[in-house]
Write a protein that holds these residues in place. Structure first.
Motif, short mmCIF file in Angstrom:
data_model
loop_
_atom_site.label_atom_id
_atom_site.label_comp_id
_atom_site.label_asym_id
_atom_site.label_seq_id
_atom_site.Cartn_x
_atom_site.Cartn_y
_atom_site.Cartn_z
N ILE A 1 -20.95 8.01 1.12
CA ILE A 1 -20.47 7.23 -0.03
C ILE A 1 -18.95 7.14 0.00
N LEU A 2 -18.29 8.25 0.30
CA LEU A 2 -16.83 8.27 0.35
C LEU A 2 -16.32 7.35 1.46
N ALA A 3 -17.00 7.36 2.61
CA ALA A 3 -16.59 6.50 3.72
C ALA A 3 -16.73 5.03 3.35
N ASP A 4 -17.81 4.68 2.64
CA ASP A 4 -18.02 3.29 2.21
C ASP A 4 -16.90 2.83 1.27
N ILE A 5 -16.55 3.68 0.32
CA ILE A 5 -15.49 3.32 -0.62
C ILE A 5 -14.15 3.25 0.10
N GLY A 6 -13.94 4.16 1.04
CA GLY A 6 -12.71 4.12 1.83
C GLY A 6 -12.57 2.83 2.61
N ALA A 7 -13.69 2.35 3.17
CA ALA A 7 -13.67 1.09 3.91
C ALA A 7 -13.32 -0.07 2.98
N ARG A 8 -13.84 -0.04 1.76
CA ARG A 8 -13.51 -1.08 0.79
C ARG A 8 -12.02 -1.05 0.43
N ALA A 9 -11.43 0.15 0.47
CA ALA A 9 -10.01 0.30 0.13
C ALA A 9 -9.10 0.08 1.33
N GLY A 10 -9.69 -0.08 2.51
CA GLY A 10 -8.88 -0.27 3.70
C GLY A 10 -8.20 0.99 4.20
N ILE A 11 -8.80 2.14 3.93
CA ILE A 11 -8.24 3.42 4.37
C ILE A 11 -9.02 3.92 5.57
N ASP A 12 -8.32 4.30 6.62
CA ASP A 12 -8.93 4.79 7.85
C ASP A 12 -9.83 5.99 7.53
N PRO A 13 -11.12 5.93 7.91
CA PRO A 13 -12.03 7.05 7.63
C PRO A 13 -11.54 8.38 8.17
N ALA A 14 -10.77 8.35 9.27
CA ALA A 14 -10.27 9.59 9.86
C ALA A 14 -9.27 10.29 8.94
N ARG A 15 -8.71 9.56 7.98
CA ARG A 15 -7.72 10.14 7.06
C ARG A 15 -8.34 10.52 5.72
N LEU A 16 -9.65 10.36 5.60
CA LEU A 16 -10.27 10.52 4.29
C LEU A 16 -11.37 11.57 4.32
N SER A 17 -11.30 12.51 3.40
CA SER A 17 -12.33 13.53 3.22
C SER A 17 -12.12 14.16 1.85
N PRO A 18 -13.13 14.88 1.34
CA PRO A 18 -12.94 15.56 0.05
C PRO A 18 -11.76 16.52 0.08
N HIS A 19 -11.53 17.18 1.23
CA HIS A 19 -10.42 18.14 1.28
C HIS A 19 -9.08 17.42 1.30
N VAL A 20 -9.03 16.22 1.85
CA VAL A 20 -7.79 15.44 1.81
C VAL A 20 -7.45 15.10 0.36
N LEU A 21 -8.46 14.83 -0.45
CA LEU A 21 -8.22 14.55 -1.87
C LEU A 21 -7.73 15.80 -2.59
N ARG A 22 -8.25 16.95 -2.22
CA ARG A 22 -7.77 18.22 -2.80
C ARG A 22 -6.31 18.44 -2.42
N HIS A 23 -5.98 18.18 -1.14
CA HIS A 23 -4.59 18.29 -0.71
C HIS A 23 -3.70 17.28 -1.44
N SER A 24 -4.22 16.08 -1.66
CA SER A 24 -3.44 15.05 -2.35
C SER A 24 -3.14 15.47 -3.78
#
Length: 314
Positions: free
Chosen positions: A227-250
């Motif tokens: 689900i996160l990857a699908d939303i990331g694709a809609r936002a134009g964000i590289d899947p390699a840069r996106l994960s739940p832990h990246v959001l925690r770091h953010s």
């Protein structure tokens, strides 16, 4: 005897340290890796010598395993033999003399504030969404709002129950690593997103805020990642840069950038030691430099001129 000692060690971790299943699985793999190496030399985990353990470490280095992986495995083995020593099952700790490589410090990866905003906006529902699409987007938005506004770990997020959000709850009681509990505040956008999801899932008889295909269980980590990857694709964000832990770091990085106290951030993240939280202070370097350049009387002088007109203290 070896299987018995390993089982006892894992039971101790689960009972005394409240180790999570994933942690126990990792310890099991590390012990199995060491045991396999020792078996080639006719030794076992229960009878291992210092020399055999040193050769195991040397073999890992020769195989060019990551320094962090080697350090983690050595830490596991040290704890195992310390347990045997305390239990009276060995008279020595052969792992105490092992030299572990420094795992090094990797700066956390995080999104910019604009990217997080774009990601959340990409989870908005559209009138032409199918019921299944609408539900996935509502789930994704609630999860994104919670992850970014609270800094929860993914395991903590997926363990949230529906009854934790009754009566317009403003705070969440989260059980983190080691069974430690902490309170985290709920932002208004997060509460609104959760309310929308609860209304959508009103007919589902589930204890969980994020139920999976089987309502008796929460959604799996793999299911949420899709689900996160699908939303990331809609936002134009590289899947390699996106994960739940990246959001925690953010969450942590942006909080510090806006002046949050490090101790408060430690409590929000559920870190047992503030040195773990200090990794996020890298974001403050640019801010401190800008403050000095803007406000220090010599901040904007060219190099070499900073010492002019400066009087020494008596």
């Amino acid at each position: 005897m070896t299987e018995d000692t390993v089982d006892s060690f894992l039971e101790m971790l689960a009972a005394e340290r409240a180790a999570a299943p994933a942690t126990l699985a990792a310890y099991t793999r590390d012990l199995e890796h060491c045991g396999a190496s020792l078996a080639t030399e006719g030794e076992t985990l229960a009878t291992a010598s210092v020399e055999a353990l040193r050769r195991w470490v040397a073999d890992m280095a020769s195989d060019k395993l990551a320094r962090r992986t080697i350090a983690r495995r050595i830490s596991c083995i040290r704890q195992f033999y310390l347990f045997l020593l305390r239990e009276g099952r060995r008279r020595d700790n052969p792992a105490s003399q092992l030299d572990a490589p420094s795992p090094g410090q990797t700066l956390p990866k995080f999104l910019t504030e604009t990217e997080v905003s774009t990601l959340i906006h990409a989870s908005a529902c559209a009138p032409d969404n199918s019921p299944a699409q609408r539900r996935r987007l509502l789930l994704g938005r609630a999860a994104l709002e919670l992850l970014y506004s609270t800094g929860l770990r993914i395991s903590e997020l997926l363990a949230l129950r529906r009854d934790m959000f009754r009566e317009e709850a403003r705070m969440l009681m989260v059980r983190g690593k080691g069974g430690r509990e902490r309170l985290v505040p709920l932002s208004e956008p997060a509460r609104e997103a959760v309310t929308a999801l609860l209304q959508e899932d009103g007919a589902k008889k589930s204890l969980w805020l994020f139920p999976g295909r089987t309502p008796l269980r929460p959604i799996t980590r793999q299911g949420f990642d899709k689900i996160l990857a699908d939303i990331g694709a809609r936002a134009g964000i590289d899947p390699a840069r996106l994960s739940p832990h990246v959001l925690r770091h953010s969450f942590a990085t942006h909080m510090l950038a806006h002046g949050a106290d490090l101790r408060v951030l430690q409590m929000l993240l559920g870190h047992a030691d503030i040195t773990t939280t200090q990794i996020y202070t890298h974001v403050q370097a640019d801010r401190l430099r800008a403050v000095v350049e803007s406000h220090h009387p010599l901040g904007k002088l060219p190099d070499g001129d900073a010492g002019q007109d400066r009087q020494e203290e008596p």
